[in-house]
Design a protein around this motif. Structure first.
Motif, PDB file in Angstrom:
ATOM      1  N   LYS A 122       0.812  -1.216   0.000  1.00  7.90           N
ATOM      2  CA  LYS A 122       0.000   0.000   0.000  1.00  7.90           C
ATOM      3  C   LYS A 122       0.844   1.264   0.000  1.00  7.90           C
ATOM      4  O   LYS A 122       0.334   2.343  -0.314  1.00  7.90           O
ATOM      5  CB  LYS A 122      -0.921   0.003   1.215  1.00  7.90           C
ATOM      6  CG  LYS A 122      -1.990  -1.071   1.176  1.00  7.90           C
ATOM      7  CD  LYS A 122      -2.926  -0.937   2.371  1.00  7.90           C
ATOM      8  CE  LYS A 122      -4.031  -1.979   2.307  1.00  7.90           C
ATOM      9  NZ  LYS A 122      -4.969  -1.871   3.456  1.00  7.90           N
ATOM     10  N   VAL A 123       2.106   1.113   0.387  1.00  7.70           N
ATOM     11  CA  VAL A 123       2.996   2.270   0.403  1.00  7.70           C
ATOM     12  C   VAL A 123       3.719   2.424  -0.923  1.00  7.70           C
ATOM     13  O   VAL A 123       3.970   3.540  -1.391  1.00  7.70           O
ATOM     14  CB  VAL A 123       4.017   2.136   1.563  1.00  7.70           C
ATOM     15  CG1 VAL A 123       4.968   3.328   1.580  1.00  7.70           C
ATOM     16  CG2 VAL A 123       3.292   2.005   2.897  1.00  7.70           C
ATOM     17  N   ILE A 124       4.013   1.314  -1.533  1.00  3.84           N
ATOM     18  CA  ILE A 124       4.764   1.339  -2.787  1.00  3.84           C
ATOM     19  C   ILE A 124       3.842   1.518  -3.989  1.00  3.84           C
ATOM     20  O   ILE A 124       4.130   2.319  -4.879  1.00  3.84           O
ATOM     21  CB  ILE A 124       5.593   0.050  -2.926  1.00  3.84           C
ATOM     22  CG1 ILE A 124       6.614  -0.049  -1.790  1.00  3.84           C
ATOM     23  CG2 ILE A 124       6.300   0.005  -4.269  1.00  3.84           C
ATOM     24  CD1 ILE A 124       7.392  -1.339  -1.790  1.00  3.84           C
ATOM     25  N   PHE A 125       2.744   0.793  -4.007  1.00  2.62           N
ATOM     26  CA  PHE A 125       1.802   0.870  -5.125  1.00  2.62           C
ATOM     27  C   PHE A 125       0.613   1.729  -4.689  1.00  2.62           C
ATOM     28  O   PHE A 125      -0.279   1.264  -3.965  1.00  2.62           O
ATOM     29  CB  PHE A 125       1.341  -0.522  -5.541  1.00  2.62           C
ATOM     30  CG  PHE A 125       2.452  -1.430  -5.967  1.00  2.62           C
ATOM     31  CD1 PHE A 125       2.970  -1.351  -7.243  1.00  2.62           C
ATOM     32  CD2 PHE A 125       3.003  -2.361  -5.091  1.00  2.62           C
ATOM     33  CE1 PHE A 125       4.004  -2.182  -7.650  1.00  2.62           C
ATOM     34  CE2 PHE A 125       4.029  -3.193  -5.479  1.00  2.62           C
ATOM     35  CZ  PHE A 125       4.538  -3.104  -6.757  1.00  2.62           C
ATOM     36  N   ILE A 126       0.601   2.963  -5.117  1.00  4.20           N
ATOM     37  CA  ILE A 126      -0.428   3.928  -4.714  1.00  4.20           C
ATOM     38  C   ILE A 126      -1.385   4.136  -5.883  1.00  4.20           C
ATOM     39  O   ILE A 126      -0.967   4.431  -7.009  1.00  4.20           O
ATOM     40  CB  ILE A 126       0.203   5.263  -4.282  1.00  4.20           C
ATOM     41  CG1 ILE A 126       1.125   5.018  -3.078  1.00  4.20           C
ATOM     42  CG2 ILE A 126      -0.872   6.277  -3.929  1.00  4.20           C
ATOM     43  CD1 ILE A 126       1.834   6.261  -2.608  1.00  4.20           C
ATOM     44  N   LYS A 127      -2.670   3.988  -5.583  1.00  2.20           N
ATOM     45  CA  LYS A 127      -3.702   4.132  -6.620  1.00  2.20           C
ATOM     46  C   LYS A 127      -4.147   5.587  -6.730  1.00  2.20           C
ATOM     47  O   LYS A 127      -4.416   6.247  -5.720  1.00  2.20           O
ATOM     48  CB  LYS A 127      -4.903   3.253  -6.278  1.00  2.20           C
ATOM     49  CG  LYS A 127      -6.013   3.307  -7.314  1.00  2.20           C
ATOM     50  CD  LYS A 127      -7.182   2.431  -6.910  1.00  2.20           C
ATOM     51  CE  LYS A 127      -7.891   2.991  -5.702  1.00  2.20           C
ATOM     52  NZ  LYS A 127      -9.137   2.273  -5.393  1.00  2.20           N
ATOM     53  N   VAL A 128      -4.235   6.062  -7.973  1.00  5.21           N
ATOM     54  CA  VAL A 128      -4.761   7.400  -8.260  1.00  5.21           C
ATOM     55  C   VAL A 128      -6.071   7.215  -9.019  1.00  5.21           C
ATOM     56  O   VAL A 128      -6.071   6.777 -10.170  1.00  5.21           O
ATOM     57  CB  VAL A 128      -3.758   8.239  -9.090  1.00  5.21           C
ATOM     58  CG1 VAL A 128      -4.341   9.618  -9.365  1.00  5.21           C
ATOM     59  CG2 VAL A 128      -2.430   8.357  -8.359  1.00  5.21           C
TER      60      VAL A 128
END
Length: 359
Positions: A65-71
């Motif tokens: 959740k820290v590395i792959f952040i959803k926009v």
């Protein structure tokens, strides 16, 4: 390295893991056949390798959740690099998944049109204190959001928009009375507010951007789309006075309309009376006996043509107009003054008793 990850990234990861398992299985078979010593050594490391993989998997799950952040749609991200120069101002990160180092931060901004409502107290030109509820529709300039994040921050609405709105409202309302603000000048005040706030926000942005010696000078950070006055609260006494004044104004308009109708009716009667007087003056000395006799003949003919029951009226005097009615089958229904057969005794046929009785 910070990149946007496509939606098929998960499929690629799963496919890569399956391929790695297949290749590792084939490699173990080859080593078992041609390098048995290496095969035994690798098998002796199986437990430690399994524990290591479990630890790495746990770390990956914790950091995903820290590395792959959803926009999401309608959002953009601004990256702050701990080891690379602070805010990344080259461009924002658009919709999708962004791969970010754990020590970096990606701040999410909304790129959609947004509304904000605030209550502002102002003083009118009469010195009355009123409360206005103002709604502002705004949107940040997407391409300049990194600079907005660097120079202002996520609270840009409260920092550069709302203060200018409050200042403009107080300045403009001071030129109007409470009645004008409450009733007939609201649209005009809204237009003045929008133009004034736009000008003031641009001036404030210009002063902020002076800190950045770049191409950003002269550009806007926030776009104001519209400003609306949702509600105006004035003292109760003033409100009652305004309502009473409006009622009296409508009554005045009603009375004025009645007076206009009465004046038009009086003018119509005056014109009608003048027409009757002109007609009487015209006909009083211009109608002769010959014209009246001819009009009587015309009336006699029209009555003789009727199919209704008729009565014979004999005129008196020399120029009387006998109305010879009920003359079915006759070719003429003229009075005796114009029908020779009606006045010549020799030409008249003796009447039968029935005919005399009918007379």
């Amino acid at each position: 390295m910070n990149i946007n990850i496509s939606g098929d990234f998960a499929l690629l990861v799963v496919g890569g893991l399956i391929l790695a398992l297949i290749l590792s299985n084939l490699l173990m078979r080859v080593l078992k056949r041609y390098k048995p010593k290496w095969h035994k050594r690798i098998l002796s490391w199986r437990f430690r390798a399994g524990v290591t993989l479990l630890i790495l998997l746990f770390i990956a799950v914790a950091l995903v959740k820290v590395i792959f952040i959803k926009v999401d749609s309608g959002q953009v991200g601004v990256l702050w690099k701990r080891l690379g120069g602070g805010t990344f101002v080259e461009h924002p990160f658009y919709e999708g998944t962004v791969l970010v180092y754990p020590w970096d931060t990606l701040t999410i901004y909304s790129s959609r049109f947004q509304t904000a409502t605030t209550e502002i107290h102002a003083i009118t030109s009469e010195g009355l204190r009123i409360k206005m509820e103002i709604t502002v529709r705004y949107r940040p300039v997407v391409e300049h959001i990194p600079y907005l994040h660097k120079l202002v921050g996520t609270d840009y609405l409260d920092e550069i928009v709302i203060p200018e709105v409050a200042s403009a409202v107080r300045m403009i309302v001071s030129d109007y009375t409470a009645e004008e603000v409450y009733a007939n000048q609201r649209l005009k005040i809204q237009d003045q507010l929008l133009s004034t706030v736009l000008r003031e926000v641009q001036l404030q942005e210009k002063s902020i951007l002076k800190q950045e010696k770049s191409e950003m000078q002269g550009h806007n950070l926030v776009n104001l789309d519209d400003m609306l006055i949702r509600q105006v609260d004035i003292p109760e006494g003033v409100h009652s006075a305004i309502v009473a004044k409006v009622n009296q104004m409508h009554l005045y308009q009603e009375y004025k309309m009645r007076l206009d109708v009465a004046e038009k009716e009086a003018e119509r009667k005056k014109v009608e009376a003048q027409g009757i007087a002109d007609f009487q003056e015209t006909v009083s000395g211009g109608i002769s006996e010959t014209y009246l006799r001819w009009r009587g003949i015309e009336a006699t003919i029209e009555l003789a043509k009727s199919n209704n029951a008729k009565v014979v009226v004999i005129g008196s005097g020399k120029d009387g107009l006998p109305l010879i009615l009920n003359t079915e089958g006759s070719t003429s229904a003229l009075p005796a003054s114009v029908n020779p057969n009606a006045t010549d005794p020799q030409s008249q046929e003796p009447q039968t008793p029935n005919a005399a009785k009918s007379k």
